[in-house]
Design a protein around this motif. Sequence first.
Motif, PDB file in Angstrom:
ATOM      1  N   THR A   9      14.200   1.716  -2.429  1.00 52.65           N
ATOM      2  CA  THR A   9      15.282   1.572  -3.402  1.00 52.65           C
ATOM      3  C   THR A   9      14.792   0.866  -4.665  1.00 52.65           C
ATOM      4  OG1 THR A   9      16.875   1.429  -1.593  1.00 52.65           O
ATOM      5  CG2 THR A   9      17.600   0.663  -3.751  1.00 52.65           C
ATOM      6  N   LEU A  10      13.986  -0.178  -4.470  1.00 55.17           N
ATOM      7  CA  LEU A  10      13.433  -0.893  -5.628  1.00 55.17           C
ATOM      8  C   LEU A  10      12.525   0.028  -6.445  1.00 55.17           C
ATOM      9  CD1 LEU A  10      12.604  -4.381  -4.037  1.00 55.17           C
ATOM     10  CD2 LEU A  10      14.465  -3.805  -5.612  1.00 55.17           C
ATOM     11  N   LEU A  11      11.769   0.908  -5.749  1.00 47.64           N
ATOM     12  CA  LEU A  11      10.906   1.848  -6.474  1.00 47.64           C
ATOM     13  C   LEU A  11      11.739   2.808  -7.320  1.00 47.64           C
ATOM     14  CD1 LEU A  11       8.180   3.136  -7.080  1.00 47.64           C
ATOM     15  CD2 LEU A  11       8.401   4.456  -4.952  1.00 47.64           C
ATOM     16  N   GLY A  12      12.845   3.303  -6.756  1.00 53.52           N
ATOM     17  CA  GLY A  12      13.726   4.185  -7.526  1.00 53.52           C
ATOM     18  C   GLY A  12      14.309   3.493  -8.744  1.00 53.52           C
ATOM     19  N   LEU A  13      14.729   2.229  -8.570  1.00 52.62           N
ATOM     20  CA  LEU A  13      15.270   1.473  -9.702  1.00 52.62           C
ATOM     21  C   LEU A  13      14.196   1.236 -10.760  1.00 52.62           C
ATOM     22  CD1 LEU A  13      17.456  -1.167  -7.815  1.00 52.62           C
ATOM     23  CD2 LEU A  13      18.262   0.749  -9.188  1.00 52.62           C
ATOM     24  N   PHE A  14      12.962   0.968 -10.301  1.00 51.27           N
ATOM     25  CA  PHE A  14      11.870   0.738 -11.260  1.00 51.27           C
ATOM     26  C   PHE A  14      11.583   1.995 -12.077  1.00 51.27           C
ATOM     27  CE2 PHE A  14       7.311   1.159 -12.181  1.00 51.27           C
ATOM     28  CZ  PHE A  14       7.157   0.083 -13.045  1.00 51.27           C
ATOM     29  N   ARG A  45       0.841  -1.208   0.000  1.00 49.28           N
ATOM     30  CA  ARG A  45       0.000   0.000   0.000  1.00 49.28           C
ATOM     31  C   ARG A  45       0.874   1.255   0.000  1.00 49.28           C
ATOM     32  NH1 ARG A  45      -3.412  -2.866   3.572  1.00 49.28           N
ATOM     33  NH2 ARG A  45      -2.319  -1.975   5.349  1.00 49.28           N
ATOM     34  N   ALA A  46       1.921   1.234   0.820  1.00 47.25           N
ATOM     35  CA  ALA A  46       2.816   2.390   0.868  1.00 47.25           C
ATOM     36  C   ALA A  46       3.585   2.553  -0.440  1.00 47.25           C
ATOM     37  CB  ALA A  46       3.797   2.227   2.033  1.00 47.25           C
ATOM     38  N   LEU A  47       3.986   1.418  -1.026  1.00 39.62           N
ATOM     39  CA  LEU A  47       4.698   1.476  -2.304  1.00 39.62           C
ATOM     40  C   LEU A  47       3.816   2.098  -3.387  1.00 39.62           C
ATOM     41  CD1 LEU A  47       7.171   0.599  -4.036  1.00 39.62           C
ATOM     42  CD2 LEU A  47       6.014  -1.580  -4.398  1.00 39.62           C
TER      43      LEU A  47
END
Length: 268
Positions: free
Chosen positions: A243-248, A67-69
């Motif tokens: 970090t995964l969100l930034g990479l995505f 949900r936060a992502l």
Amino acid sequence: MSGAAERPPATRIADAARHWGPAILVALIAIATWWLIAWGFDMPSALLPKPSEVWRAATENRMELLRALYATGLAAAAGLLAAIALGSLISVAFSQSQRIRLAFFPYVIFLQTVPIVAIAPLLIIWSGYQFRTVVIVTVIVCLFPIVNSVTAGLMAIDRQWSDLFSLYGAGRAKKLARLQIPAAVPYLVLGAKTSSGLAVIGAIVAEFFVGNGTDYDGLGTLMTHWQGFVKTDALIAAVFTSTLLGLFLFGLVHGISRTLLRRWMDAA
């Protein structure tokens, strides 16, 4: 392009291993070092949990993290798109008038240099504890790389091409549309790539303040909440999720640029 498609699968696997192997090796060494420090020094979980404890916290809190992502990703994407649109318009104005550029460019630099944690509380007073404020902060963080890159691209025109357009009687608008904007597209891609990582940072920093005392869901809100309860394992899981969100986001911008703007990228 066709040559890459004709390569045998074994060659492509070897290329992928050669490309991603060093990064994966560094990640494995970092995780092993982290585990050895936590286990060898018998660190308490509240100070430095083991990687397995972080993984367990991530799976136990996966719904909250998802949900936060979603909330943070939506704010970061909206802010990045708004910054690309606004930054492009500002860059066009800068490229058309030296007076406008000299008058306003220092204030664009100001947006880059002012500490975002200093103006975020002020923005909350003006805009409230809501999604809109997170997007505004994200736009402020993302704007400078786009304006700087696109303005440079619009002004980096070969003088011979500019003289040729003038020779054929092309006006300012036609020169902008046919010469300057196509030449600035690779610069826009470069600025968008730089801002894609900054968008996640801006959204999370804004959520540190917006989520204070409200029901706003975001990775920054989760981080402050879990910090208060000293849930270090869950806090580290949230950091990895951001970090995964930034990479995505970076991969998404890179993929769009390679797919839709291949002509300009190849020219660059």
